[in-house]
Design a protein around this motif. Sequence first.
Motif, PDB file in Angstrom:
ATOM      1  N   LEU B  92       8.111  11.226   8.726  1.00 31.77           N
ATOM      2  CA  LEU B  92       8.232  10.929   7.290  1.00 31.77           C
ATOM      3  C   LEU B  92       7.757  12.096   6.427  1.00 31.77           C
ATOM      4  CD1 LEU B  92       6.776   7.287   7.314  1.00 31.77           C
ATOM      5  CD2 LEU B  92       9.161   7.910   6.852  1.00 31.77           C
ATOM      6  N   GLN B  93       7.120  13.073   7.070  1.00 31.22           N
ATOM      7  CA  GLN B  93       6.526  14.196   6.343  1.00 31.22           C
ATOM      8  C   GLN B  93       5.682  13.718   5.173  1.00 31.22           C
ATOM      9  OE1 GLN B  93      10.112  16.552   5.549  1.00 31.22           O
ATOM     10  NE2 GLN B  93       9.625  17.766   7.364  1.00 31.22           N
ATOM     11  N   THR B  94       4.836  12.759   5.488  1.00 33.51           N
ATOM     12  CA  THR B  94       3.996  12.172   4.440  1.00 33.51           C
ATOM     13  C   THR B  94       2.539  12.588   4.626  1.00 33.51           C
ATOM     14  OG1 THR B  94       3.184  10.089   3.494  1.00 33.51           O
ATOM     15  CG2 THR B  94       3.701  10.065   5.835  1.00 33.51           C
ATOM     16  N   PRO B  95       1.811  12.772   3.533  1.00 31.87           N
ATOM     17  CA  PRO B  95       0.374  13.014   3.664  1.00 31.87           C
ATOM     18  C   PRO B  95      -0.397  11.718   3.966  1.00 31.87           C
ATOM     19  CG  PRO B  95       0.994  13.014   1.345  1.00 31.87           C
ATOM     20  CD  PRO B  95       2.261  12.833   2.135  1.00 31.87           C
ATOM     21  N   ALA B  96       0.306  10.584   3.885  1.00 30.63           N
ATOM     22  CA  ALA B  96      -0.364   9.301   4.141  1.00 30.63           C
ATOM     23  C   ALA B  96      -0.732   9.173   5.611  1.00 30.63           C
ATOM     24  CB  ALA B  96       0.541   8.139   3.731  1.00 30.63           C
ATOM     25  N   LYS B  97      -1.812   8.463   5.857  1.00 24.26           N
ATOM     26  CA  LYS B  97      -2.201   8.128   7.221  1.00 24.26           C
ATOM     27  C   LYS B  97      -1.782   6.683   7.485  1.00 24.26           C
ATOM     28  CE  LYS B  97      -6.393   9.687   6.303  1.00 24.26           C
ATOM     29  NZ  LYS B  97      -7.852   9.871   6.489  1.00 24.26           N
ATOM     30  N   ILE B  98      -1.049   6.482   8.568  1.00 20.31           N
ATOM     31  CA  ILE B  98      -0.547   5.138   8.875  1.00 20.31           C
ATOM     32  C   ILE B  98      -1.206   4.621  10.155  1.00 20.31           C
ATOM     33  CG2 ILE B  98       1.496   3.717   9.297  1.00 20.31           C
ATOM     34  CD1 ILE B  98       3.185   5.901   7.972  1.00 20.31           C
ATOM     35  N   TYR B  99      -1.830   3.471  10.058  1.00 17.49           N
ATOM     36  CA  TYR B  99      -2.407   2.793  11.223  1.00 17.49           C
ATOM     37  C   TYR B  99      -1.696   1.458  11.403  1.00 17.49           C
ATOM     38  CZ  TYR B  99      -6.475   5.898  10.552  1.00 17.49           C
ATOM     39  OH  TYR B  99      -7.316   6.975  10.419  1.00 17.49           O
TER      40      TYR B  99
END
Lengths: 454, 454
Positions: B92-99
Amino acid sequence: MRSYIYNLDPKKMPDAWYNILPDLPTPHAPVLHPVTHKPVVPEDLSPIFPMNLIEQEMSSERYISIPGEVMDRYLMFRPSPLRRAYRLEEALQTPAKIYYKNESVTPSGSHKINTSIPQAYFNKVEGVKSLSTETGAGQWGTALSIACAMFDMECKVYMVRVSFDQKPYRKGFMETFGATVIASPSDTTEVGRQIRAENPDTSGSLGMAISEAVEVAVKSGGSVKYALGSVLNHVCMHQTIIGEEALLQMEMADDYPDVVIGCCGGGSNFAGIAFPFVREKFNKNLDTKFIAAEPTACPTLTKGPYAYDFGDTGKLTPLIKQYTLGHNFVPPGIHAGGLRYHGVAATVAHLKKDNIIEAVALHQNPCFNASLMFAKAEGIIPAPESGHAVCTAINEALKAREAGESKTILFNLSGHGHFDITAYEAYMRGGLQDLELDDESLSKGLASIPDIQE
Amino acid sequence: MRSYIYNLDPKKMPDAWYNILPDLPTPHAPVLHPVTHKPVVPEDLSPIFPMNLIEQEMSSERYISIPGEVMDRYLMFRPSPLRRAYRLEEALQTPAKIYYKNESVTPSGSHKINTSIPQAYFNKVEGVKSLSTETGAGQWGTALSIACAMFDMECKVYMVRVSFDQKPYRKGFMETFGATVIASPSDTTEVGRQIRAENPDTSGSLGMAISEAVEVAVKSGGSVKYALGSVLNHVCMHQTIIGEEALLQMEMADDYPDVVIGCCGGGSNFAGIAFPFVREKFNKNLDTKFIAAEPTACPTLTKGPYAYDFGDTGKLTPLIKQYTLGHNFVPPGIHAGGLRYHGVAATVAHLKKDNIIEAVALHQNPCFNASLMFAKAEGIIPAPESGHAVCTAINEALKAREAGESKTILFNLSGHGHFDITAYEAYMRGGLQDLELDDESLSKGLASIPDIQE
């Protein structure tokens, strides 16, 4: 509270695969070229495998480091849990302690992903963009599809026709990860067309599917390589991650197995759980017992001669010294499709010949019966292949009960049976046959074993 | 090496379920008797539930201890892993962290077993030998079948007809554990016969299946009790084990979610992941965002009025203040069968009304698209229901990318899609419709909401 699960800290995960070749007590028979019958050299294998995997195949190093890129993918689901089967023990009223490695919780639902990831990786680093392979029940094809998705590679899977028809969900599963799935034998290869011309109603076999997948690689001029889900030394070696983890987890449980059990088709799942414990047996002079469980419908280790044979029907692969029912042998269509292979890994065969490991052959009805009992006790529906390990573990536990002796049993639950529900339904309806091996198929198979002078 | 999995030490597993009732900032609307419209008393519920579960349902205790016998079964598969979705983040090229909490590795393949085990147990200790229930996509029926096998009880499952036809493997799975599975509406109950007479071609609904299962319990004279897979307070409470574990695992990851996401049908999976974090929000005055993701085909929280309604089509259940599309509402046959419910848990509705949680409605094609992306990155095929949580998490991660801000997202992967492969195949063939909700069905549903004066 009792501990059901021994979770190994990922930081303590083994960082190398174990290669049993240098530890074999007697010399290993060389692999021979299919045409010249001379020992193969790396170049002979280069049309179908990348050189780094060929080096692993022939390596005399005891340990091969797991590369960071592979470890990164392993850590998405490994270490897998070691589980104590308390509730199964209670159901069996046995003094035996039963442990199992639960490989059913991997993304592919089986142990096969332990080798598909490194195989995709090692191909990728040599610039290969596409892999072809065979699959029986679909466990291996699924695992390679997921690994190819992880490394952005193409994947073409030849699926044995009987399994293709029995397990329709498997195809969709592989397609979900972007793979192309073809029922084998097919019209897409020369060898497939030839087999169909000779035997239009064939239900297929792993031997045939391998021939098709190998042909695709050979004819690609290098753009496609072939990946094999079992049998070869590098494949068995990748699977030793199971046994290496189990060793550490048995230590956590403060226990050690008297018996180690795996089902055995091509041999990689058995090798995976057993080989690290075989090493310990050698090193510490232990009397651990090892049992490879195979189907009576395809009794390679229990009824086949120890001889050189091809790995595939089309005679494209090198000649391997092994137990074999003959490369033309077509087993009855049992539900444990992954165990329908005429031969076995050379290392497993070698250990059997030297009486370091044992083998048993089982009918499918007792395996499904054992699997149902396991499911009700442990909550997991085993793959029909894994059912052979479950059944063998239960038999050992019942023997311990009869003998009134405690015993520690470890087996590999190589995969779940979520895509084999129709087989369970058929079993519950009483509709499964024990599919005896008929003499004609066996004779035809055995007659195809080539006469190789060593 | 980065850590993908946070495995909680079983010894540190939470030993109590969390009951949100005493922490609600505004009073909870009472549950009313279906005929008298007076607040229900425990005796009203006793024909269908055992008294110990009724006490839990109405408890004002903040924590209910998990009994040893339940904990023993939980420990066969819990704590479930918390996984960091590094590869999805990269895709996703996101700076978000997904758990995500991975409930797909439980024996039933979903979170539902967290409540089926205690429900079977509490019935068992009151002497009940048989349970009846409904199931949509089959996740709940599977979970109750396994739990009944664990406690040696009988299990009868009414499965919504559209799911019964779409997911044939589910029936075999439940039968493997000894359950009886019947397509609903059926001819085995009075309410089923009545519904079929009025609407012979109905694809069924959870509301209808609940009526059938409740009727079986009511008419059994006490030998059969009814078990519900969602909606009720004790069910949501049992699921809080998910969020309680996640709290400790987020601590292990040295992180804390800004957004907590769950898909929402009856609400138990959403409640399970969210309620312990809602408690923390209350206690520590945090600004955590909570998103319940539902299908546009059954937009209970986003389009339904907040009103008293029955839980089932046959009006056998008490009246619950909730968001509802009406107990006669029959949603289109989307593949996320577990989200085809006209109402929602009273506590979830209450929090939505008070703007403590938010809701979004999604079409099924974007959910399958998100699920395919998730599968390729993470190796796990989500259940279509869980796909709504996956899609919402991806949307939040993409928003974070646009805003260029880091954000920590936690969602519940409530189950795997191994039995939903035909839905994925249909999606990949481009054969899925987004099944808009038609005004007529909606109007008919809304018209069935009773006019209750408080």
